[in-house]
Design an enzyme around this catalytic site. Structure first.
Site, short mmCIF file in Angstrom:
data_model
loop_
_atom_site.label_atom_id
_atom_site.label_comp_id
_atom_site.label_asym_id
_atom_site.label_seq_id
_atom_site.Cartn_x
_atom_site.Cartn_y
_atom_site.Cartn_z
N ALA A 3 0.85 -1.19 0.00
CA ALA A 3 0.00 0.00 0.00
C ALA A 3 0.89 1.24 0.00
CB ALA A 3 -0.90 0.01 1.23
N LYS A 4 0.32 2.37 -0.23
CA LYS A 4 1.06 3.64 -0.12
C LYS A 4 0.04 4.75 0.04
CE LYS A 4 5.41 5.02 -0.46
NZ LYS A 4 6.58 4.22 -0.03
#
Ligand code: NAD
Length: 409
Positions: free
Chosen positions: A101-102
């Site tokens: 994720a980011k």
């Protein structure tokens, strides 16, 4: 092509060699969820200001998603998508039970007071608390976020869900952080570097290193390489660079950085530009600052024996091809700079078990994981006759693909 498209390019190159088929390629490259939230806060002046917050959750087939949260004016969903995917492949290469994720907030943190930053961070958590969590998605520090920001996230999330230190990693040591997290990415780079150098028949002692970036990753790497007998022949940061073909006096350089806040102006060497650093004569070049600093033209001039990617996506795909043709070994980001997320995993494990490891244990476990990952990648590289980057993607895609199929599409 931006760094996000670069990740996609490398993914597709490996996926085609594996012949996974177009449908699986699309499935594995499409993010699971893209969240955009409105963050309105009251500034210290009493004025109301609205910011955009983003969290891209790429894949969770191997476990909760994991990735940094950055505060920067150039945070865009497009870039976040590429970086989220990179985290999926990185966690899979080192075989952590995580996906990728980011996220980030589009803001200029230098224009905000500490109190404003705290309000903004807490507002972000208010808006995403239902999609993050110790078993869903675990943020970590990234560009312009630090242990204090992680502490605010933990506190705000815990107001909704009860005491939950495992919701973020990179927390302060006094608030459920892990020993060894600070130096982990640099230490992971060192462990991989030792293995690659052994395979190339190079000794660490006396080998020359050039490091771009002197922040968390670059400075810890410089210190550890120096302690291991390597010669730091060039170093740079956003303000400029310094070089000395005979080797910089690393402890004195640290003293200078402590006083001046930059490597620039260090009297133990001569000034050098970013370009001169990237093309310095050395055994190991470590880009540890920004994405896509090595383009096709610079790649022609690189004089290092190997490029060890400390930054995320420092090599443009065109440059990657040039380096390969020229016989410069590239050790890819998804392997080389995985030490940080690995110790973040240790932090999460310690939080869930309500205990704390000593630094020796953290470093020993990190070394074991980095060595094992390199061995697997090197083996695929030898048997498939592909560069290390493609081999690392093949390893990661295989692991994520298998988990996806086993769970059921
Ligand atoms: P940081 O903010 O601590 O340091 C960045 C360094 O790069 C600073 O010294 C800065 O002056 C320098 N820099 C910025 N612009 C530059 C330019 N134009 N030319 C030369 N130097 C420049 O960041 P960090 O945590 O060390 O991260 C560096 C890179 O490593 C990023 O790409 C990041 O995504 C990646 N990375 C970080 C970690 C981690 O654990 N911190 C883990 C994996 C990958």
């Amino acid at each position: 092509m931006n760094a996000a498209e670069g990740t996609d390019h490398f993914f597709r190159k490996a996926a085609r060699i594996m012949d996974v088929g177009e449908r699986i390629e699309t499935l594995l490259s499409t993010p699971l969820r893209e969240v955009r939230v409105q963050l309105s806060i009251e500034l210290d002046s009493g004025e109301i200001r609205t910011f955009s917050g983003h969290r891209i959750q790429h894949d969770n087939s191997r476990g909760p998603m994991k990735g940094g949260l950055r505060f920067h004016p150039q945070v865009t969903p497009g870039e976040m998508v590429g970086l989220a995917a990179l985290m999926t492949w990185k966690t899979a290469v080192v075989n952590l039970p995580f996906g990728g994720a980011k996220g980030g907030i589009t803001c200029d943190p230098t224009q905000l007071s500490l109190k404003e930053l705290e309000r903004l961070t807490r507002k972000f958590v208010d808006q995403v608390q239902d999609v993050i969590g110790p078993t869903r998605d675990i943020p970590a520090p990234d560009v312009n976020t630090n242990p204090q920001v992680m502490a605010w996230i933990m506190d705000q999330y815990s107001k909704y869900h009860g005491h939950a230190p495992a919701v973020v990693t990179g927390k302060p040591l006094d608030l459920y952080g892990s020993r060894g997290r600070d130096a982990a990415t640099g230490r992971g780079l060192l462990y991989v570097c030792r293995e690659v150098m052994r395979d190339l028949g190079l000794a660490m002692r006396g080998s020359r290193f050039a490091i771009q970036g002197f922040g968390n990753v670059g400075s810890h790497t410089a210190r550890l390489v120096h302690e291991d007998g390597g010669l730091l022949v060039a170093a740079s940061d956003v303000h400029g660079g310094v070089r000395n073909p005979a080797g910089l006096d690393v402890p004195a350089l640290f003293e200078h950085v402590k006083r001046q806040g930059t490597v620039k102006g260090f009297s133990g060497g001569s000034p050098c530009s970013q370009e001169e650093l990237l093309t310095a004569e050395c055994e190991v070049l470590i880009p540890a600052a920004l994405g896509h600093v090595l383009d096709r033209h610079l790649a022609q001039e690189v004089r290092a024996r190997m490029v060890l990617e400390g930054a995320n996506g420092p090599t443009h795909p065109d440059a990657d091809d040039v380096l390969e043709k020229r016989g410069v070994l590239v050790v890819p980001d998804i392997l080389a700079s995985a030490g940080g997320v690995t110790v973040s995993y240790f932090e999460w494990v310690q939080n869930l078990q309500h205990l704390s490891w000593d630094e020796e244990r953290v470093n020993a476990e990190l070394e074991r994981i980095m060595k094992e990952a390199y061995e697997r990648v090197a083996q695929i590289s030898r048997t498939r006759k592909v560069p290390l980057r493609t081999a690392a993607y093949i390893l990661a895609i295989g692991r994520v693909g298998k988990a996806t199929v086993l769970r059921g599409i």
